[in-house]
Design a protein around this motif. Structure first.
Motif, PDB file in Angstrom:
ATOM      1  N   ARG A   1       0.754  -1.208  -0.048  1.00  0.00           N
ATOM      2  CA  ARG A   1      -0.045  -0.073   0.129  1.00  0.00           C
ATOM      3  C   ARG A   1       1.067   1.226  -0.012  1.00  0.00           C
ATOM      4  N   HIS A   2       1.903   1.391   0.925  1.00  0.00           N
ATOM      5  CA  HIS A   2       2.634   2.483   0.900  1.00  0.00           C
ATOM      6  C   HIS A   2       3.658   2.670  -0.410  1.00  0.00           C
ATOM      7  N   ARG A   3       3.999   1.546  -0.884  1.00  0.00           N
ATOM      8  CA  ARG A   3       4.524   1.677  -2.138  1.00  0.00           C
ATOM      9  C   ARG A   3       3.816   2.165  -3.578  1.00  0.00           C
ATOM     10  N   LEU A   4       2.427   1.773  -3.203  1.00  0.00           N
ATOM     11  CA  LEU A   4       1.676   2.222  -4.409  1.00  0.00           C
ATOM     12  C   LEU A   4       1.061   3.782  -4.189  1.00  0.00           C
ATOM     13  N   TYR A   5       1.147   4.204  -2.918  1.00  0.00           N
ATOM     14  CA  TYR A   5       1.200   5.647  -2.666  1.00  0.00           C
ATOM     15  C   TYR A   5       2.274   6.419  -3.227  1.00  0.00           C
ATOM     16  N   ALA A   6       3.427   5.912  -2.855  1.00  0.00           N
ATOM     17  CA  ALA A   6       4.648   6.377  -3.481  1.00  0.00           C
ATOM     18  C   ALA A   6       4.763   6.622  -4.761  1.00  0.00           C
ATOM     19  N   GLY A   7       4.257   5.438  -5.475  1.00  0.00           N
ATOM     20  CA  GLY A   7       4.536   5.637  -6.890  1.00  0.00           C
ATOM     21  C   GLY A   7       3.522   6.620  -7.404  1.00  0.00           C
ATOM     22  N   TYR A   8       2.687   6.910  -7.027  1.00  0.00           N
ATOM     23  CA  TYR A   8       1.597   8.215  -7.647  1.00  0.00           C
ATOM     24  C   TYR A   8       1.920   9.388  -6.827  1.00  0.00           C
ATOM     25  N   SER A   9       2.952   9.330  -5.845  1.00  0.00           N
ATOM     26  CA  SER A   9       3.326  10.827  -5.527  1.00  0.00           C
ATOM     27  C   SER A   9       2.256  11.081  -4.563  1.00  0.00           C
ATOM     28  N   LEU A  10       1.630  10.140  -3.859  1.00  0.00           N
ATOM     29  CA  LEU A  10       0.418  10.512  -2.719  1.00  0.00           C
ATOM     30  C   LEU A  10       1.051  10.676  -1.320  1.00  0.00           C
ATOM     31  N   PRO A  11       0.721  11.511  -0.499  1.00  0.00           N
ATOM     32  CA  PRO A  11       1.242  11.553   0.914  1.00  0.00           C
ATOM     33  C   PRO A  11       1.143  10.233   1.619  1.00  0.00           C
ATOM     34  N   ALA A  12       1.801   9.910   2.323  1.00  0.00           N
ATOM     35  CA  ALA A  12       1.734   8.475   2.804  1.00  0.00           C
ATOM     36  C   ALA A  12       0.673   8.414   3.694  1.00  0.00           C
ATOM     37  N   PRO A  13      -0.169   7.163   4.014  1.00  0.00           N
ATOM     38  CA  PRO A  13      -1.203   7.075   4.647  1.00  0.00           C
ATOM     39  C   PRO A  13      -1.165   7.347   6.218  1.00  0.00           C
ATOM     40  N   ALA A  14      -2.067   7.938   6.813  1.00  0.00           N
ATOM     41  CA  ALA A  14      -1.673   8.304   8.008  1.00  0.00           C
ATOM     42  C   ALA A  14      -2.004   7.245   9.201  1.00  0.00           C
ATOM     43  N   THR A  15      -2.816   6.410   8.652  1.00  0.00           N
ATOM     44  CA  THR A  15      -3.121   5.184   9.681  1.00  0.00           C
ATOM     45  C   THR A  15      -3.233   3.899   8.728  1.00  0.00           C
ATOM     46  N   PRO A  16      -2.839   2.830   9.363  1.00  0.00           N
ATOM     47  CA  PRO A  16      -2.816   1.593   8.832  1.00  0.00           C
ATOM     48  C   PRO A  16      -3.986   1.009   8.584  1.00  0.00           C
ATOM     49  N   LEU A  17      -4.064  -0.041   7.449  1.00  0.00           N
ATOM     50  CA  LEU A  17      -5.372  -0.923   7.225  1.00  0.00           C
ATOM     51  C   LEU A  17      -5.529  -1.773   8.639  1.00  0.00           C
ATOM     52  N   PRO A  18      -6.703  -1.944   8.598  1.00  0.00           N
ATOM     53  CA  PRO A  18      -7.379  -2.697   9.738  1.00  0.00           C
ATOM     54  C   PRO A  18      -7.186  -4.309   9.546  1.00  0.00           C
ATOM     55  N   PHE A  19      -5.996  -4.852   8.984  1.00  0.00           N
ATOM     56  CA  PHE A  19      -5.576  -6.075   9.090  1.00  0.00           C
ATOM     57  C   PHE A  19      -4.291  -6.280   9.228  1.00  0.00           C
ATOM     58  N   THR A  20      -3.783  -7.358   9.920  1.00  0.00           N
ATOM     59  CA  THR A  20      -2.486  -7.892  10.173  1.00  0.00           C
ATOM     60  C   THR A  20      -1.763  -7.810   8.722  1.00  0.00           C
ATOM     61  N   SER A  21      -0.663  -7.272   8.905  1.00  0.00           N
ATOM     62  CA  SER A  21       0.152  -7.200   7.705  1.00  0.00           C
ATOM     63  C   SER A  21       1.560  -7.488   7.982  1.00  0.00           C
ATOM     64  N   PRO A  22       2.344  -8.618   7.532  1.00  0.00           N
ATOM     65  CA  PRO A  22       3.438  -9.137   7.861  1.00  0.00           C
ATOM     66  C   PRO A  22       4.532  -8.217   7.221  1.00  0.00           C
ATOM     67  N   PRO A  23       5.742  -8.028   7.642  1.00  0.00           N
ATOM     68  CA  PRO A  23       6.932  -7.477   6.729  1.00  0.00           C
ATOM     69  C   PRO A  23       7.206  -8.155   5.509  1.00  0.00           C
ATOM     70  N   ALA A  24       7.576  -7.465   4.782  1.00  0.00           N
ATOM     71  CA  ALA A  24       7.956  -7.918   3.381  1.00  0.00           C
ATOM     72  C   ALA A  24       9.342  -8.793   3.424  1.00  0.00           C
ATOM     73  N   ASP A  25       9.041 -10.137   3.000  1.00  0.00           N
ATOM     74  CA  ASP A  25      10.062 -11.165   3.303  1.00  0.00           C
ATOM     75  C   ASP A  25      10.017 -12.054   1.964  1.00  0.00           C
ATOM     76  N   ARG A  26       9.370 -13.137   2.056  1.00  0.00           N
ATOM     77  CA  ARG A  26       9.030 -14.200   0.861  1.00  0.00           C
ATOM     78  C   ARG A  26       7.555 -14.475   0.849  1.00  0.00           C
ATOM     79  N   LEU A  27       7.180 -14.449  -0.466  1.00  0.00           N
ATOM     80  CA  LEU A  27       5.776 -14.898  -0.363  1.00  0.00           C
ATOM     81  C   LEU A  27       5.690 -16.519  -0.377  1.00  0.00           C
ATOM     82  N   ARG A  28       5.089 -17.106   0.592  1.00  0.00           N
ATOM     83  CA  ARG A  28       5.060 -18.638   0.695  1.00  0.00           C
ATOM     84  C   ARG A  28       3.743 -18.966   1.207  1.00  0.00           C
ATOM     85  N   ALA A  29       3.006 -19.828   0.674  1.00  0.00           N
ATOM     86  CA  ALA A  29       1.738 -20.320   0.898  1.00  0.00           C
ATOM     87  C   ALA A  29       1.883 -21.099   2.236  1.00  0.00           C
ATOM     88  N   LYS A  30       0.594 -20.813   3.167  1.00  0.00           N
ATOM     89  CA  LYS A  30       0.857 -21.486   4.491  1.00  0.00           C
ATOM     90  C   LYS A  30      -0.720 -22.151   4.818  1.00  0.00           C
TER      91      LYS A  30
END
Length: 211
Positions: free
Chosen positions: A182-211
């Motif tokens: 989400r933050h990368r999409l905002y930056a790609g369109y030169s939008l101000p960074a979002p003030a609050t996170p989305l209401p969902f658990t979001s892990p840090p960027a690492d590897r996409l793996r199915a669990k």
């Protein structure tokens, strides 16, 4: 004492919604092709005749669910504000829908992509063509107001990007870094960074793996 027409109508609506919810659960668990009306009937806890009364075929069930999904897509028409605020709202609305309604997102994706069911999606999309055109035009208006050289291409690119995010999220729910994307999409369109996170658990960027 006989029930009033309004009570009967409410009971019918409840039954119909229970059938649709059960269909979505069965489609999500087994896939559209493998799912059967009998399994949906059992999951809904209703008679086969009641299911047939509302939905003569499995395709009609899928079409109704897709119809609602497309109505959700059209929700961006209600977003107000400056062009930047509207663009941020489109991004956030799509990500919220993707994270909050994964079963119907998975159904839509599978019906779009599977050769055997693509026609189901195409028929529903065609029935909603006028409203979808309004959605496309609304996004193009945002890009035109932001000075884009080709608003149509920008609209298609944004939708393709957000649909790709939805696909990845549906596959890699436990490891997809939604907030970082989400933050990368905002930056790609030169939008101000979002003030609050989305209401969902979001892990840090690492590897996409199915669990």
């Amino acid at each position: 004492m006989p029930r009033s027409p309004s009570v009967n109508q409410e009971l019918r609506e409840r039954s119909r919604e229970r059938i649709l919810a059960a269909a979505l659960d069965v489609f999500a668990a087994k896939g559209y092709e493998a799912a059967s009306i009998s399994e949906i009937t059992t999951a809904a806890g209703v008679s086969r005749g009641l299911v047939s009364y509302y939905f003569a075929t499995k395709e009609q069930l899928a079409a109704e669910l897709l119809d609602r999904w497309l109505d959700g897509v059209a929700g961006i028409l209600t977003i107000q504000g400056t062009p930047d605020e509207r663009l941020a709202g489109i991004i956030d609305g799509t990500l919220l829908a993707a994270a909050g309604t994964l079963p119907i997102q998975r159904l839509a994706i599978s019906l779009m992509m599977q050769p055997g069911t693509h026609d189901v999606f195409a028929r529903v999309e065609d029935a909603k063509s006028e409203r979808l055109s309004l959605v496309e035009d609304a996004i193009r208006d945002v890009f035109a107001a932001r000075g884009a050289a080709d608003p149509a291409v920008e609209e298609m690119l944004l939708r393709a990007t957000l649909e790709g995010v939805t696909v990845k999220l549906a596959i890699y729910r436990e490891t997809f870094p939604l907030e970082a994307i989400r933050h990368r999409l905002y930056a790609g369109y030169s939008l101000p960074a979002p003030a609050t996170p989305l209401p969902f658990t979001s892990p840090p960027a690492d590897r996409l793996r199915a669990k």
